[in-house]
Motif scaffolding. Sequence first.
Motif, PDB file in Angstrom:
ATOM      1  N   ARG A  12      46.439  40.520  45.292  1.00 47.82           N
ATOM      2  CA  ARG A  12      45.064  39.833  45.936  1.00 47.82           C
ATOM      3  C   ARG A  12      44.046  39.820  44.912  1.00 47.82           C
ATOM      4  NH1 ARG A  12      45.172  40.087  51.419  1.00 47.82           N
ATOM      5  NH2 ARG A  12      46.897  41.502  52.524  1.00 47.82           N
ATOM      6  N   ASP A  13      42.903  39.117  45.172  1.00 48.86           N
ATOM      7  CA  ASP A  13      41.704  39.053  44.305  1.00 48.86           C
ATOM      8  C   ASP A  13      40.969  40.333  44.217  1.00 48.86           C
ATOM      9  OD1 ASP A  13      42.482  36.271  43.883  1.00 48.86           O
ATOM     10  OD2 ASP A  13      40.793  35.658  45.094  1.00 48.86           O
ATOM     11  N   PHE A  14      40.597  40.554  42.874  1.00 42.48           N
ATOM     12  CA  PHE A  14      39.446  41.695  42.397  1.00 42.48           C
ATOM     13  C   PHE A  14      38.676  41.049  41.500  1.00 42.48           C
ATOM     14  CE2 PHE A  14      38.328  45.300  40.088  1.00 42.48           C
ATOM     15  CZ  PHE A  14      38.171  46.482  41.072  1.00 42.48           C
ATOM     16  N   HIS A  15      37.652  41.218  41.861  1.00 39.62           N
ATOM     17  CA  HIS A  15      36.202  40.881  41.157  1.00 39.62           C
ATOM     18  C   HIS A  15      35.594  41.680  40.242  1.00 39.62           C
ATOM     19  CE1 HIS A  15      35.712  37.564  44.487  1.00 39.62           C
ATOM     20  NE2 HIS A  15      36.366  38.625  45.342  1.00 39.62           N
ATOM     21  N   THR A  55      47.297  48.136  51.659  1.00 41.63           N
ATOM     22  CA  THR A  55      46.719  47.795  52.874  1.00 41.63           C
ATOM     23  C   THR A  55      47.223  48.549  54.084  1.00 41.63           C
ATOM     24  OG1 THR A  55      46.571  45.263  52.204  1.00 41.63           O
ATOM     25  CG2 THR A  55      46.009  45.855  54.196  1.00 41.63           C
ATOM     26  N   ASP A  96      37.760  45.536  46.482  1.00 40.20           N
ATOM     27  CA  ASP A  96      38.091  44.470  45.706  1.00 40.20           C
ATOM     28  C   ASP A  96      37.194  44.223  44.289  1.00 40.20           C
ATOM     29  OD1 ASP A  96      36.088  43.582  47.091  1.00 40.20           O
ATOM     30  OD2 ASP A  96      36.980  41.630  47.894  1.00 40.20           O
ATOM     31  N   HIS A  97      36.355  45.142  44.130  1.00 34.36           N
ATOM     32  CA  HIS A  97      35.522  45.060  43.039  1.00 34.36           C
ATOM     33  C   HIS A  97      35.350  46.525  42.503  1.00 34.36           C
ATOM     34  CE1 HIS A  97      33.098  45.385  46.649  1.00 34.36           C
ATOM     35  NE2 HIS A  97      31.989  46.144  45.744  1.00 34.36           N
ATOM     36  N   LYS A 123      37.203  47.079  51.921  1.00 32.81           N
ATOM     37  CA  LYS A 123      38.037  46.244  50.836  1.00 32.81           C
ATOM     38  C   LYS A 123      37.517  46.620  49.254  1.00 32.81           C
ATOM     39  CE  LYS A 123      40.104  41.794  50.418  1.00 32.81           C
ATOM     40  NZ  LYS A 123      39.989  40.384  51.298  1.00 32.81           N
ATOM     41  N   GLN A 178      44.023  39.176  39.246  1.00 23.93           N
ATOM     42  CA  GLN A 178      44.896  39.680  40.675  1.00 23.93           C
ATOM     43  C   GLN A 178      45.438  41.123  40.497  1.00 23.93           C
ATOM     44  OE1 GLN A 178      46.632  37.237  43.213  1.00 23.93           O
ATOM     45  NE2 GLN A 178      44.492  36.555  42.816  1.00 23.93           N
ATOM     46  N   PRO A 187      43.570  49.150  45.467  1.00 20.17           N
ATOM     47  CA  PRO A 187      44.377  48.634  44.254  1.00 20.17           C
ATOM     48  C   PRO A 187      45.432  49.848  44.181  1.00 20.17           C
ATOM     49  CG  PRO A 187      42.214  48.142  43.727  1.00 20.17           C
ATOM     50  CD  PRO A 187      42.007  48.900  45.064  1.00 20.17           C
ATOM     51  N   TYR A 209      41.769  48.119  52.217  1.00 18.75           N
ATOM     52  CA  TYR A 209      42.365  47.615  51.024  1.00 18.75           C
ATOM     53  C   TYR A 209      41.960  48.564  49.827  1.00 18.75           C
ATOM     54  CZ  TYR A 209      42.582  43.524  54.215  1.00 18.75           C
ATOM     55  OH  TYR A 209      42.826  42.701  55.346  1.00 18.75           O
ATOM     56  N   MET A 265      47.486  45.130  45.644  1.00 20.59           N
ATOM     57  CA  MET A 265      46.535  45.728  46.724  1.00 20.59           C
ATOM     58  C   MET A 265      47.201  46.321  47.856  1.00 20.59           C
ATOM     59  SD  MET A 265      43.138  46.080  46.901  1.00 20.59           S
ATOM     60  CE  MET A 265      42.132  44.500  46.290  1.00 20.59           C
TER      61      MET A 265
END
Length: 390
Positions: free
Chosen positions: A191-194, A207, A357-358, A355, A202, A277, A275, A205
């Motif tokens: 999944r996307d990671f900012h 879940t 994701d950052h 999430k 990517q 990593p 979510y 991730m």
Amino acid sequence: MASRKRTMVSDSASEFSLDIYKAITRSSNNDNLFMAPTSIWIVMAMVNVGARNVTREQIEAALKLRFKDEEVMLDEFEKFSKVLNQGNRKSVKLQVANRLYPYSGRSILPKYISTISQHFGTDVKPLDFESCPDESRISINNWVEEVTEQKIKNVLPDGSINSLTRLAIVNAIYFKGNWAMPFKRRNTRDRDFHLIDGGIVQVPMMTIVQEELKYDENSELGCKVLHLPYEGDDLTMVIILPTEIDGLLELETRLDSQALLKIIDDVFFRRVEVYLPKFKLESSFALSKTLSALGMVDAFSRDEADLSGMGTDLYVSNVFHKAFVDVNEKGSEAAAATAAAVIERCPPPRPRKFKADHPFLFLIWDFKLRVPLFIGRYMHPPSQSSSTHR
């Protein structure tokens, strides 16, 4: 999970943990980081026992030690060290390796050795740094590798020990824990990671939706806080996720020990969709400059160090630290079997979404000691090489 009363030792260790974490992150070029600051604190406390006069005052100030009675302080260290060094806990692998290596040509006072052995549960092994510097380095590395089951290698890099070395303090920790509520591997996907610089990469991730996880949102610090417990309930990963994608650096500057305790304690059981990593981190440190910057200047000075409670003409040449963590889906079968929904007659509440994701900050919190055993930051997918800070 019973909360234990905090002690002066716990308070001191927590304050120092954030101090050294911040000192290292300021020079880490926004890289990933993982370390065991509480263990480093214990090692420097061992040095403090042998320090005198200004050298001791500097170390105690940096370590946040506020004891007026040395015997009381040593007794508290003994209790603390027994928990820290107790070895593996239920379904958690926690290997601690720390040792003092003085130059064999200098005599270490028997009283110092007995005090360290009694109150810190460690040993002292003299080595001939002057005649055999590289052999001494290899000997130390082999010992650390053995203690950590071959997971931590070459804690002392080439050239880190030389003929002028008079004392090396080495600490290494290997940690691997099973989640009390495991993730399912089939749910892990890229999944996307900012990134902080605006890029997107990517990452694998993990879940899961859990019915009861400790969670809260802190508007004052601009972050979400999630507890992911390991089996046994003594250790929990606390993840502090900034609300803003680029908010970690500001959060780190604003976070102090009191704020950390508050956000760890001010959580509630919620239904949470997580979510996170999947990653492994390994970091290496040579800490003499960092510890000097925190105020322990004289201990590392050949001319100014007063370690006369340990021996004559001694100074600390460096402090080396290496830590490893593996974050994956694994958990026990027993815990996995308890994850089924109990009530289906009415729809469950909508889960809160956490999430990661950052970039985020994470700690492995010890509820027995009430301190962060480990602290780290996940900034980007780790490369094959480990992070090294000097």
